[in-house]
Design an enzyme around this catalytic site. Structure first.
Site, short mmCIF file in Angstrom:
data_model
loop_
_atom_site.label_atom_id
_atom_site.label_comp_id
_atom_site.label_asym_id
_atom_site.label_seq_id
_atom_site.Cartn_x
_atom_site.Cartn_y
_atom_site.Cartn_z
N ASP A 154 8.88 -5.23 -25.63
CA ASP A 154 7.67 -5.01 -24.87
C ASP A 154 6.52 -4.99 -25.90
O ASP A 154 6.76 -4.75 -27.08
CB ASP A 154 7.79 -3.66 -24.15
CG ASP A 154 6.52 -3.25 -23.48
OD1 ASP A 154 5.99 -4.03 -22.68
OD2 ASP A 154 6.03 -2.14 -23.78
N ASP A 159 2.81 -3.56 -25.42
CA ASP A 159 1.95 -2.38 -25.50
C ASP A 159 2.80 -1.10 -25.51
O ASP A 159 3.58 -0.86 -24.59
CB ASP A 159 1.02 -2.39 -24.27
CG ASP A 159 -0.24 -1.62 -24.55
OD1 ASP A 159 -0.47 -1.24 -25.70
OD2 ASP A 159 -1.00 -1.39 -23.60
N GLY A 213 2.83 -0.37 -18.47
CA GLY A 213 3.86 -1.38 -18.22
C GLY A 213 3.72 -2.13 -16.91
O GLY A 213 4.43 -3.10 -16.68
N ARG A 239 -2.01 -5.64 -14.02
CA ARG A 239 -3.40 -5.24 -13.80
C ARG A 239 -3.65 -4.96 -12.31
O ARG A 239 -4.27 -3.95 -11.95
CB ARG A 239 -4.32 -6.36 -14.29
CG ARG A 239 -5.75 -5.95 -14.47
CD ARG A 239 -6.57 -7.15 -14.95
NE ARG A 239 -5.95 -7.81 -16.08
CZ ARG A 239 -6.20 -9.08 -16.44
NH1 ARG A 239 -7.05 -9.82 -15.75
NH2 ARG A 239 -5.59 -9.61 -17.49
N SER A 284 1.24 -7.97 -19.87
CA SER A 284 -0.18 -8.24 -20.12
C SER A 284 -0.50 -9.73 -20.16
O SER A 284 0.20 -10.52 -20.80
CB SER A 284 -0.60 -7.62 -21.45
OG SER A 284 -1.93 -7.99 -21.74
N ARG A 285 -1.60 -10.10 -19.51
CA ARG A 285 -2.08 -11.48 -19.56
C ARG A 285 -2.86 -11.72 -20.85
O ARG A 285 -3.28 -12.84 -21.13
CB ARG A 285 -2.95 -11.77 -18.33
CG ARG A 285 -2.17 -11.57 -17.03
CD ARG A 285 -3.06 -11.67 -15.79
NE ARG A 285 -3.39 -13.02 -15.47
CZ ARG A 285 -2.67 -13.82 -14.67
NH1 ARG A 285 -1.57 -13.36 -14.11
NH2 ARG A 285 -3.05 -15.05 -14.43
N ASP A 296 8.75 0.96 -23.81
CA ASP A 296 8.20 2.32 -23.85
C ASP A 296 7.87 2.87 -22.46
O ASP A 296 7.43 4.00 -22.35
CB ASP A 296 6.91 2.35 -24.68
CG ASP A 296 5.75 1.70 -23.93
OD1 ASP A 296 5.93 0.57 -23.44
OD2 ASP A 296 4.69 2.34 -23.80
P1 B16 Z 1 -3.50 -6.94 -18.78
P2 B16 Z 1 3.13 -4.20 -21.69
C1 B16 Z 1 1.07 -3.83 -20.03
O1 B16 Z 1 1.56 -4.28 -21.27
C2 B16 Z 1 0.38 -2.49 -20.18
O2 B16 Z 1 1.33 -1.48 -20.57
C3 B16 Z 1 -0.19 -2.09 -18.84
O3 B16 Z 1 -0.88 -0.84 -18.95
C4 B16 Z 1 -1.19 -3.18 -18.37
O4 B16 Z 1 -1.69 -2.86 -17.08
C5 B16 Z 1 -0.44 -4.50 -18.31
O5 B16 Z 1 0.13 -4.80 -19.58
C6 B16 Z 1 -1.33 -5.64 -17.88
O6 B16 Z 1 -2.27 -5.89 -18.90
O7 B16 Z 1 -4.53 -6.29 -17.91
O8 B16 Z 1 -3.91 -7.16 -20.20
O9 B16 Z 1 -2.95 -8.21 -18.14
O10 B16 Z 1 3.42 -2.74 -21.93
O11 B16 Z 1 3.96 -4.83 -20.59
O12 B16 Z 1 3.13 -5.00 -22.97
MG MG Z 2 4.66 -1.04 -22.74
#
Ligand code: B16
Ligand code: MG
Length: 221
Positions: free
Chosen positions: A14, A16, A51, A54, A121-122, A175
């Site tokens: 993962d 973030d 995780g 958005r 995350s995008r 995480d």
């Molecule tokens: P984005 P991961 C996730 O990353 C974040 O933990 C989560 O808080 C966020 O909403 C999601 O990515 C989408 O991110 O807005 O940048 O597309 O933990 O899956 O690496």
């Molecule tokens: Mg994460």
């Protein structure tokens, strides 16, 4: 799952909370939006966003809203949050990779283990580029590659397929509760990063990647 005598040939991280922490930036961008709309939102609420995608994050925040929002309004809010989040990301640099992340990727690569990221995350590729970890990965699956976000296993299954491996040959490192569930549902061995009480279901836990060597990470599953 652990103790099944599995040989781990690939590790899917993962992003973030495992390789880098942009939690505070997500929180700040969502908090500014919630404050503008008069919606209560605190750090406790923020834990539920980790995780998940958005769009799902916004739905969770709007549970406490006093009014209803149209789909167009929600899409504009998600986009405004992302613009702000990306402004905050501009300061990310190699020093912002989490402690032990670069060493772990380098150590696993030296052992011939295939490496991928499976993130909701995008913005994952840009974040990896900024912290200088992109060059150590064989594949990156991000929020633009999947239609179903964690706890659905789609991101991890696609990452394993891109590595040319079966789920049983891969370790998922996560995480967030949603990601642990995704790993288990996909048939992967799962290592939790963080508090075992919040990450039930993982086969093992570490407080961070610096707490293990590369060989130790993949042994004994
Ligand atoms: P984005 P991961 C996730 O990353 C974040 O933990 C989560 O808080 C966020 O909403 C999601 O990515 C989408 O991110 O807005 O940048 O597309 O933990 O899956 O690496
Ligand atoms: Mg994460």
């Amino acid at each position: 799952m652990s103790g099944c005598g599995r040989i781990i040939r690939g590790v899917i991280f993962d992003l973030d909370g495992v390789l880098v922490s942009t939690d505070e930036m997500h929180f700040q961008a969502w908090k500014e939006l919630a404050d503008r709309e008069g919606i209560p939102f605190n750090r406790h609420d923020n834990e539920r966003l980790k995780g998940v995608s958005r769009a799902r994050s916004l739905d969770i925040i709007l549970e406490k809203a006093a009014r209803r929002y149209s789909e167009d309004q929600k899409s504009a809010m998600a986009s405004a949050k992302n613009d702000r989040y990306r402004e905050l990301l501009a300061v990310l640099a190699p020093r912002d990779a989490l402690v032990g992340a670069g060493e772990m990727l380098t150590g696993l690569r030296a052992m011939g283990v295939k490496l991928a990221v499976g993130s909701s995350s995008r913005n994952a590729r840009e974040i990896l580029r900024r912290v200088d970890l992109l060059r150590l990965l064989d594949s990156v699956v991000d929020g633009t590659d999947v239609s179903r976000s964690k706890p659905d296993p789609e991101a991890f299954l696609l990452a394993a397929a891109r590595l040319g491996l079966r789920p049983a040959e891969c370790l998922v490192v996560e995480d967030a509760a949603a990601g642990i569930e995704a790993g288990i549902r996909g048939g992967f061995s799962v290592l939790g990063i963080g508090d075992p009480k919040l990450l039930t279901g993982a086969g093992r836990w570490l407080s961070g990647l610096s707490k293990s060597g590369a060989a130790e990470l993949i042994a004994g599953w």
